[in-house]
Design a protein around this motif. Sequence first.
Motif, PDB file in Angstrom:
ATOM      1  N   PRO A 101       0.808  -1.229   0.000  1.00 47.98           N
ATOM      2  CA  PRO A 101       0.000   0.000   0.000  1.00 47.98           C
ATOM      3  C   PRO A 101       0.840   1.277   0.000  1.00 47.98           C
ATOM      4  O   PRO A 101       0.295   2.358  -0.284  1.00 47.98           O
ATOM      5  N   GLU A 158       2.410   3.574  -5.055  1.00 47.85           N
ATOM      6  CA  GLU A 158       1.362   3.872  -6.057  1.00 47.85           C
ATOM      7  C   GLU A 158       2.046   4.002  -7.420  1.00 47.85           C
ATOM      8  O   GLU A 158       2.974   4.802  -7.584  1.00 47.85           O
ATOM      9  N   HIS A 171      -3.606  -4.974  -8.247  1.00 48.38           N
ATOM     10  CA  HIS A 171      -4.601  -4.596  -7.239  1.00 48.38           C
ATOM     11  C   HIS A 171      -4.739  -5.689  -6.180  1.00 48.38           C
ATOM     12  O   HIS A 171      -4.838  -5.391  -4.973  1.00 48.38           O
ATOM     13  N   ARG A 197      -1.341   0.183  -5.285  1.00 49.13           N
ATOM     14  CA  ARG A 197      -2.263   1.204  -5.763  1.00 49.13           C
ATOM     15  C   ARG A 197      -1.853   1.630  -7.183  1.00 49.13           C
ATOM     16  O   ARG A 197      -0.672   1.640  -7.517  1.00 49.13           O
ATOM     17  N   ALA A 248      -2.700   4.602 -10.468  1.00 48.39           N
ATOM     18  CA  ALA A 248      -3.310   5.865 -10.898  1.00 48.39           C
ATOM     19  C   ALA A 248      -3.080   6.025 -12.396  1.00 48.39           C
ATOM     20  O   ALA A 248      -2.053   5.588 -12.942  1.00 48.39           O
ATOM     21  N   LYS A 261      -9.048  -1.733 -12.169  1.00 49.18           N
ATOM     22  CA  LYS A 261      -9.027  -1.492 -10.711  1.00 49.18           C
ATOM     23  C   LYS A 261      -8.089  -0.318 -10.418  1.00 49.18           C
ATOM     24  O   LYS A 261      -6.969  -0.465  -9.923  1.00 49.18           O
ATOM     25  N   HIS A 296      -7.246   3.374  -8.583  1.00 48.80           N
ATOM     26  CA  HIS A 296      -7.567   4.130  -7.365  1.00 48.80           C
ATOM     27  C   HIS A 296      -7.732   5.615  -7.626  1.00 48.80           C
ATOM     28  O   HIS A 296      -8.477   6.297  -6.929  1.00 48.80           O
ATOM     29  N   LYS A 297      -7.037   6.121  -8.636  1.00 47.37           N
ATOM     30  CA  LYS A 297      -6.988   7.577  -8.764  1.00 47.37           C
ATOM     31  C   LYS A 297      -6.810   7.952 -10.229  1.00 47.37           C
ATOM     32  O   LYS A 297      -6.141   7.269 -10.998  1.00 47.37           O
ATOM     33  N   SER A 347     -16.053   5.615  -8.122  1.00 47.06           N
ATOM     34  CA  SER A 347     -15.426   5.366  -6.813  1.00 47.06           C
ATOM     35  C   SER A 347     -13.918   5.516  -6.891  1.00 47.06           C
ATOM     36  O   SER A 347     -13.151   4.759  -6.277  1.00 47.06           O
ATOM     37  N   MET A 348     -13.469   6.468  -7.679  1.00 47.53           N
ATOM     38  CA  MET A 348     -12.055   6.775  -7.780  1.00 47.53           C
ATOM     39  C   MET A 348     -11.826   8.167  -7.204  1.00 47.53           C
ATOM     40  O   MET A 348     -12.711   9.027  -7.232  1.00 47.53           O
ATOM     41  N   SER A 349     -10.594   8.406  -6.744  1.00 46.14           N
ATOM     42  CA  SER A 349     -10.232   9.756  -6.302  1.00 46.14           C
ATOM     43  C   SER A 349      -9.528  10.465  -7.435  1.00 46.14           C
ATOM     44  O   SER A 349      -9.122   9.855  -8.422  1.00 46.14           O
TER      45      SER A 349
END
Length: 945
Positions: free
Chosen positions: A811, A814, A837, A842, A844, A862, A864-865, A897-899
């Motif tokens: 984690p 990224e 994932h 992570r 992006a 999958k 995250h950002k 549901s991503m940042s």
Amino acid sequence: MILHPAHLAESRRAFGATSALLVILIVVMTLRLPAAASDVSHFLPLHMALEMLSIVVASLIFGIIWSSRHETLPANLLWLASAFLAVALLDCLHVLSLDGMPDFIGPGSHARSTYFWLAARLVGALGLLVAVWLPWRIRPIWIPLGGRQLLVLALVFGVTVLIFRAPAWLPAVYIRGWGLTTFTIGAEYGILALNLLAAVRLLWLMRRPRHFNVGALFAAACIMAQSEFFLTHYLGTADVYNLFGHCYKVLAYLYLYRAVFVETVQRPYAMMDESRQRLQATLDALPDLVVEMNARGRYLAVHAAAGTEGRRRGAGLPNRLVSDVLPPQAADTVYAALEEAGRQGTSHGRVLSLKVGGETRWFELSVARKPARTGLDDSYVVISRDVTQRHETEQMLRKFSLAVAQSPVSIMILDAAYRIEYVNESYSRLSGYTNQELLGRNPADLWSPRVPASTVLDMTTQVARGEPWQGELISLGKAGQEFTESVLVYPVRNAAGDITNYLSLKEDITEKQQAAARIQQLSNYDQLTGLPNRALLHEHFQYASRQFHVLAVLWIDLDRFKDINDTLGHQAGDILLREMAHRLRTALRGQDILSRLSGDDFLALLPGANQQDAARGAQALLDVVARPLQLGDQEIFVTASIGIALYPADADQLDVLLKHAETAMYRIKADGRNGSCFFTPEMQVRTVRLIALGHALKQAQQRGELRLVYQPQLRLSEHRIFGAEALLRWESPQWGNVSPAEFIPIAESTGLIGSIGDWVLRTALRQIRTWLDRGLTDLVIAVNLSAVQFDQPDLPDRISRMLDEAGVPPPCLELELTEAAAMKTPETAAQKIQELHQRGIRLAIDDFGTGYSSLSYLKRFKIHKLKIDQSFVRDIDSDMDDQAIASAIIQMARSLSMSTIAEGVETAEQLAFLKASGCDDIQGYHFSRPLDPDAFERFVLGHPS
């Protein structure tokens, strides 16, 4: 008189005998003996002897001709034989009718004997005259031989009956005490004239080629005439004139017998001997073995030319059987030929082979049946001819014929008038015509109308001169199809040097030409767009530079084509390239040349274009490229960067001009793309720098010239630092601090990006481990992953190994992946992202919004950002479009549901808009510049949470 040479020898003898007897006649007549002195005592026996001799000779004349009646005798001799049969009978009756002879049919008298005498002399003279006057024919004429004899017998019988039974009807021929009557003397002179006429005819015949013994006949006719002359002067039966007349008559008959003997006996035998000699000479001249054998195959006689192998071998053959001498197969051939000749009379053409002297020889048999006399078996004449050379020649010709017929090369034989006499199977298969359909036609009938007239004229002129011609012709098949032939035509001459035929060798080169054209196309043209490639471009440049004083070279590169290729796929990229090639071609002038160099690079040559013309041409190209393009269900916009170099101002060699144009193109790329610029010397300096940087970059990693800096990332909702982006820096002793914007493209183009990317990842993980050890446990470090690294099939395993080696929890890492790299192969990318994932790493999407992401794939990833590219952040406070794009990205990420994180935030206004729009995180100079590891650590520790 000129005599024929064939008569000279016999004519000399005839003239000699006739002249000698004429001299005797003249002497006897000159002496003019008195009757008493001329009386020859005891004349009757002598008279009888002479008469009997003349009868015998006359009979021999008839007999010798009669015995040869079955031979091919001339009809003249048959007439002569018939006449002298009558002469012999009449002379016999003359003798039997003399005074003092016993009574025969009636009492003898001088008158009766004279009648028979005159009749015999008249028939003899007429027979000789007819024989020499008629054409000397081989076949009988008028009356057959048997009919002649009956005619003679009837004549003799009639004369006999007339003399004995009707003497009163006849004129007086002799008066006792007075002598011959005027009738008798006249008759004798008439007979004399007939004989002289025959002699004159024979003298005339001596001028012509010899057909019979003319000399002996001439002598006989002359002597018979002299005999008649004597008999015109006799006074009594016992005087000297009568004696000489009878002697001359016998001599004449003997000459006549000699002539007949020569023609019927001596000459046939001479001819037979000559024929035998000729036959023997023919046999001696024959190289063949001639044998005579019976039907059972037993050798009866053998003949072979002297000094030959056949003579030596043939000596031991008589009385031996064929089966004892020859091998079984050869003996069977001989027996078959004998059997055929027995049925048909002859047999020809049977061939047998024998081993002679260690080699195989071939012999041809000719057999003829030889009929035998009655009661004997027929024999057979067999000629054995050595035909080895002919057999070998035939075998060679047969092979040659098969080779010609089956040759893959089309062969055509023409006569001297250019008419087709023969074509082989290859041409028939090629053209579709049969041999019979082509015979007699002119080859020009088979040519396509597209054959140039100059080619036809050149060929006909050379062929007419007897010279070979070689070239290419387009022919038409029977179905109308065209095919190209390589043709060689040359004359065929006989031994005298005259042209008898023309031989035409043809090869179908249609496929070769198509292959050559294909090779030409492959070697000179781009297969995707059909445009000339670099090789052909050089030829066009050479021509244009000679024809025009100036020209412009335009290097055209499509902007961000790699992103399109990676996101939409290579098939879409190929469609785009073909469409752009078409647009560029339509925007150029007719004399301009467009070429595709490689990838998305095109090159245009503008002959005769100065600087202003080149600028206008470049702008026209930019305009057509910028038009919207529909690829499937997406409408995309493409721009181009164009570099321009001028000939001869910038360079006079194409390679140098290309280099300069490419340099100018890279300059416009660096200035923001979608434009054009001319090459300047300063650009050359930049190019030199880039090349030098490329060489230096290869050693930078080993020399420790690369380092990482970390730009803090701020979470807006908590206003705290949650992580950082690791950024690569290069500090060169020679070049100083080199911008990533300058050396990263160099690393990508030189293939160094893979090893450098691995170094960056390992270095960042070691730094994370250090910070974890120092208590910074809540940091997430973002590391950019190059497309080369992402394409590695074992990427998840490699990342996991690096994490394990560094002792860093997943984690804490990224990975930032560009949108283009992720969409290059979406299915493969989705699988790799899923594996990463699952391992807690992570991910992006970097530079989001600059590519062509498929939302369906983005939903599956999958991720995250999403990282909003700085190109949308730069004017976000004033540009409505940038605001709309940024807001859309934020809302889309939230719905998935991503940042989101925005990079390049440099002002408070940008920060305020992003925060108001709901953006989660930011990074940029407004918050912090990239920091060294120690400075970053102090910055994090000093920042209020």
